[in-house]
Design an enzyme around this catalytic site. Structure first.
Site, short mmCIF file in Angstrom:
data_model
loop_
_atom_site.label_atom_id
_atom_site.label_comp_id
_atom_site.label_asym_id
_atom_site.label_seq_id
_atom_site.Cartn_x
_atom_site.Cartn_y
_atom_site.Cartn_z
N TYR A 1 0.84 -1.20 0.00
CA TYR A 1 0.00 0.00 0.00
C TYR A 1 0.87 1.25 0.00
O TYR A 1 1.89 1.32 0.68
CB TYR A 1 -0.92 0.05 1.23
CG TYR A 1 -1.66 1.37 1.27
CD1 TYR A 1 -2.78 1.56 0.47
CD2 TYR A 1 -1.20 2.42 2.04
CE1 TYR A 1 -3.43 2.78 0.46
CE2 TYR A 1 -1.84 3.64 2.04
CZ TYR A 1 -2.96 3.82 1.24
OH TYR A 1 -3.60 5.03 1.21
N TRP B 1 1.52 5.42 -2.16
CA TRP B 1 1.50 6.16 -3.42
C TRP B 1 2.70 5.74 -4.27
O TRP B 1 3.66 6.49 -4.42
CB TRP B 1 1.51 7.66 -3.15
CG TRP B 1 0.16 8.23 -2.94
CD1 TRP B 1 -0.67 8.02 -1.87
CD2 TRP B 1 -0.54 9.12 -3.82
NE1 TRP B 1 -1.83 8.73 -2.02
CE2 TRP B 1 -1.78 9.42 -3.20
CE3 TRP B 1 -0.24 9.71 -5.04
CZ2 TRP B 1 -2.72 10.27 -3.78
CZ3 TRP B 1 -1.17 10.55 -5.62
CH2 TRP B 1 -2.39 10.82 -5.00
#
Length: 811
Positions: free
Chosen positions: A151, A153
């Protein structure tokens, strides 16, 4: 590294040069072809990233200047940090292994993780160790013993998608059921509650488009959001088109109201009215408005009857019939701090004008975070404007330039995970620490009981949990239960420092890829061309995983016979076929790769899109995806779940802790908003920090009254503390934040003075040393990053050095 940095007069002068974004000049021709796709030696290269499309100037094989794409209406100043990230001192140069792990084996001296004692090894050695650990997990612990905790960006790009590539390795390379995650830290509560209320995910879907808002909206409410700040970035490549519409709305002179504990950049830009509300009390404020609309008989009765379900079951709570406490403006004022007369004034203003209630996701990143957006929908329903041009509500105007009209261009597909093996499971993403603490125990999630798996090995790529997860000290303790931690990244984040094996990945600017521009607009397809060759010994994500799949004996199953450029061509040609089916033209791949970008047309219909217009026009033929087909103010499905922390209709519920709350142990609320000069934790390790750091620490905004009471002035170093942890920060005294609230941005890198020791003081300013780790409720199990109170004082001791932005020994 020192030689590269020395070529610049200084990091500050370099920043100024890189930020000269107006000098666009004449563009050089393409400098490499798709057949070879080599890095530039001299010239300009078009590429893209979360901060926008840009042209990189390369001289003698080094990236020396960044220029925004000439059609970007509002380039981000963060592009300078994007370039610097390639050469920053925080770059991971070589494969590294924690000394105790290398010398003693897995599970050795886990309490020393974070001490930065690493040994440089060869790529072959590092990859052999990773493959060995994966084989060991499968043979010894079996299915669901590896957590692919990817998980975060990840960098933009369809091929080098670290999430998919890692899971593809476990599914096709290791061929073992694994453990992944469900949901995200951004919208953990809303993406679960909204399907019960609106029948759709809502938070990642297109809004009523900005041209319609500019023309029709009379009152624009920005509630707990700051689009001027956060729309600098995009999950894909940022288009920044919303800035043009925000400027247009400002020129109309129409009313803008920002409801927030601090004066946001959006409030400043839009000359908005600033309504100061105590953090975590928005539901009470909304209830006070709703009560006003009801008792003054202002609400839209017909809309409530035709388009909503369960309002009659909500009313006894609103009026106080069920608990002898009417949710009046006076009641709300005592909780939220907004004067009762102001609450009533706002309710009447919203009802008397075409009003768009735009909300940020901050409202739902708190204890009982399911309630704020549910109550926002209820309030918008009472106004009766959902489905009308410029009216209703929107939850994504602040994210990835939501509301920008969507083009007719094709949707670009990308790397998949190869198909999860039977027996794989996922957990709510914010419950990772609880998973490590409670293997084999049950937990609730959205109406179902699940069992936490027993994780032995965590492999993290493209994320930084030592940024985005709450309660840092609790996390460190749970981390020690893992036998082996593998981290793949290009920066020495705290997560990498708490790993056993560290693999240096190439940045997005050191390999080729392809990506769409605009999560909502789908404005263009962009060639993300390699700008420079990987520095030191970094390697692309795809190449790393291919070599690991080879060591696991399943290389062909992993690659499908394609290399990097084969995949790029494959996904582009798929998009070409989609475009042809819509009678749109896209050039052949060679032409696209040479030009670097294809901009897609936008239809007039897209410029006139109104969310829920079809539902409003005919709720019988265009029902919502809820059980009743209507907006569910009262959910029978949630009622059946019987959760004590998420009732079947929106209501005010006391959080774990809040400012002036009944059991408040500390006097200050810590606002953990998004930063202005980085993307979460990305770019914290770059030259951009010189523009905002205070005394080399993360800046902390403080109201003058709170600063004076503690003898603090701007520039001082403060210690912020509560029962969970402590951190240093640099003080900025400002009237732009309400009293008894301080702002410490999320994303500051964790820099423990005592290495990995639990309870250590953070030298730099990681706000998650202070935040609690609990689920929003049994329904959504989202994170509560905004539920935090603390205290602060002027730091009087000997200041510890900030060390997190330089590499560990041999790093």
């Amino acid at each position: 590294m020192s030689k590269i940095i020395a070529n610049y007069t200084s990091r500050r002068s370099f920043l100024k040069g890189a930020s000269a974004l107006g000098a666009l000049g004449v563009l050089a021709p393409s400098i490499f072809s798709p057949r070879f796709a080599q890095a530039a030696v001299n010239g300009e290269v078009l590429s893209g990233c979360h901060w926008g499309a840009f042209r990189a100037v390369v001289k003698d094989g080094r990236w020396t200047e960044v220029k925004p794409w000439e059609q970007d209406p509002h380039p981000s100043h963060q592009l300078a940090g994007v370039m610097d990230s390639v050469y920053s001192p925080s770059r991971i140069k070589y494969p590294m292994v924690r000394r105790a792990y290398l010398e003693k084996g897995r599970g050795a001296d886990v309490e020393d993780r974070g001490s930065n004692d690493f040994v440089r090894v060869s790529w072959d050695k590092a990859l052999d160790l990773v493959a060995q650990e994966l084989k060991y997990a499968k043979a010894t612990h079996g299915p669901r013993s590896v957590f692919t905790g990817t998980y975060g960006w990840k960098s933009a790009g369809k091929i080098h998608n670290s999430r998919s590539l890692l899971r593809r390795l476990i599914n096709r390379g290791l061929q073992m059921p694994n453990v992944t995650h469900t949901g995200d830290y951004s919208t953990g509560a809303s993406q679960v509650i909204m399907p019960h209320v609106m029948g759709t995910l809502e938070v990642y879907e297109q809004q009523t488009v900005w041209p319609v808002v500019v023309e029709n909206t009379e009152v624009l409410v920005v509630w707990g959001a700051d689009p001027i700040k956060t729309n600098q970035i995009d999950w894909l490549i940022a288009d920044h088109d919303s800035y043009t519409y925000l400027e247009e709305f400002k020129k109309t002179g129409k009313k803008v109201i920002c409801i927030d504990p601090l004066k946001s950049k959006t409030a400043e830009f839009m000359d908005a009215e600033w309504v100061q509300v105590k953090p975590q009390t928005d539901v009470a404020l909304m209830l006070g408005m709703a009560h006003t609309l009801f008792v003054e008989e202002l609400y839209d009765v017909d809309f409530m009857d035709e388009y909503t379900a369960g309002f009659d079951k909500f009313l006894p709570y609103l009026t106080g019939e069920t608990d002898q406490t009417p949710k009046s403006a006076e009641w709300a004022s005592e909780i939220c701090g907004v004067p009762a007369d102001k609450i009533k004034e706002l309710a009447r203003l919203f009802m008397g004008n075409r009003t768009m209630l735009t909300s940020g996701w901050s409202l739902q990143r708190q204890h009982h975070g399911e309630q704020p957006h549910w109550m926002l929908v209820t309030l918008a329903s009472m106004l009766g404007q959902i489905g009308l041009p410029g009216g209703g509500f929107g939850l994504s105007y602040h994210y990835s330039n939501g509301g920008t009209p969507t083009s007719d261009g094709p949707a670009l597909s990308g790397m998949n995970d190869g198909g999860a093996m039977e027996g794989s499971v996922s957990i709510p993403v914010a419950r990772v620490v609880e998973m490590l603490e409670r293997p084999g125990e049950e937990y609730d999630f959205n109406g179902t009981r699940y069992t936490f798996p027993d994780i032995k090995i965590a492999y993290w790529a493209g994320g930084n949990p030592f940024h985005h997860h709450q309660d840092r000290n609790r996390m460190i303790k749970a981390w020690q239960k893992l036998e082996t931690v593998i981290v793949q990244d290009y920066q020495w984040t705290a997560t990498a420092r708490f790993a056993d094996i560290v693999l240096p990945a190439a940045s997005a600017y050191e390999r080729n890829d392809i990506e769409a521009m605009g999560s909502y607009s789908n404005k263009a397809t962009v060639a993300m061309k390699k700008i420079v060759d990987p520095v030191f010994e970094a390697r692309s994500e795809y190449d790393i995983f291919v070599d690991l799949a080879d060591r696991l004996g399943n290389k062909e199953a992993y690659t499908d016979g394609r290399d990097e450029m084969d995949w790029i061509r494959h996904y582009y040609e798929q998009a070409q076929k989609q475009a042809a089916s819509k009678n749109l033209e896209m050039p052949e791949f060679e032409k696209f790769w040479e030009d670097g970008i294809v901009v897609h047309p936008v239809s007039q219909a897209a410029k006139e899109y109104v969310r829920y217009a079809d539902f409003r026009e005919d709720p019988l033929l265009e029902p919502l995806g809820t059980p009743t087909g209507k907006i569910e103010i009262y959910s029978k499905n949630i009622e059946k779940m019987g959760y004590d922390d998420c009732p079947p209709h929106p209501r005010w519920m006391e959080p774990l802790e809040r400012l002036d709350g009944p059991d408040a142990k500390f006097p200050i609320h810590v606002n953990t908003g998004h930063p202005n000069d980085r993307l979460h934790s990305q770019l914290n390790g770059t030259i951009l920090r010189e523009g905002y750091a205070v005394a080399d620490r993360e800046p902390c905004m403080i109201n003058p009254k709170d600063a004076e009471a503690r003898g603090i002035k701007s520039g001082d170093v403060i210690r912020i503390f509560n029962d969970r942890g402590q951190t240093l920060a640099g003080a900025i005294v400002s009237e732009d934040i309400m009293p008894n609230v301080i702002r410490l941005y999320e994303g500051g890198w964790y820099d423990p003075v005592e290495g990995g020791k639990i309870g250590s003081l953070c030298a730099y300013g990681d706000v998650n040393t202070l935040t609690p780790d609990l689920g929003t409720s049994k329904l959504a199990q989202g994170n509560c990053g905004h539920t935090v109170i603390a205290d602060f004082e002027k730091f009087e001791g000997e200041l510890p050095d900030v060390k997190v932005f330089t590499a560990p020994t041999n790093g």
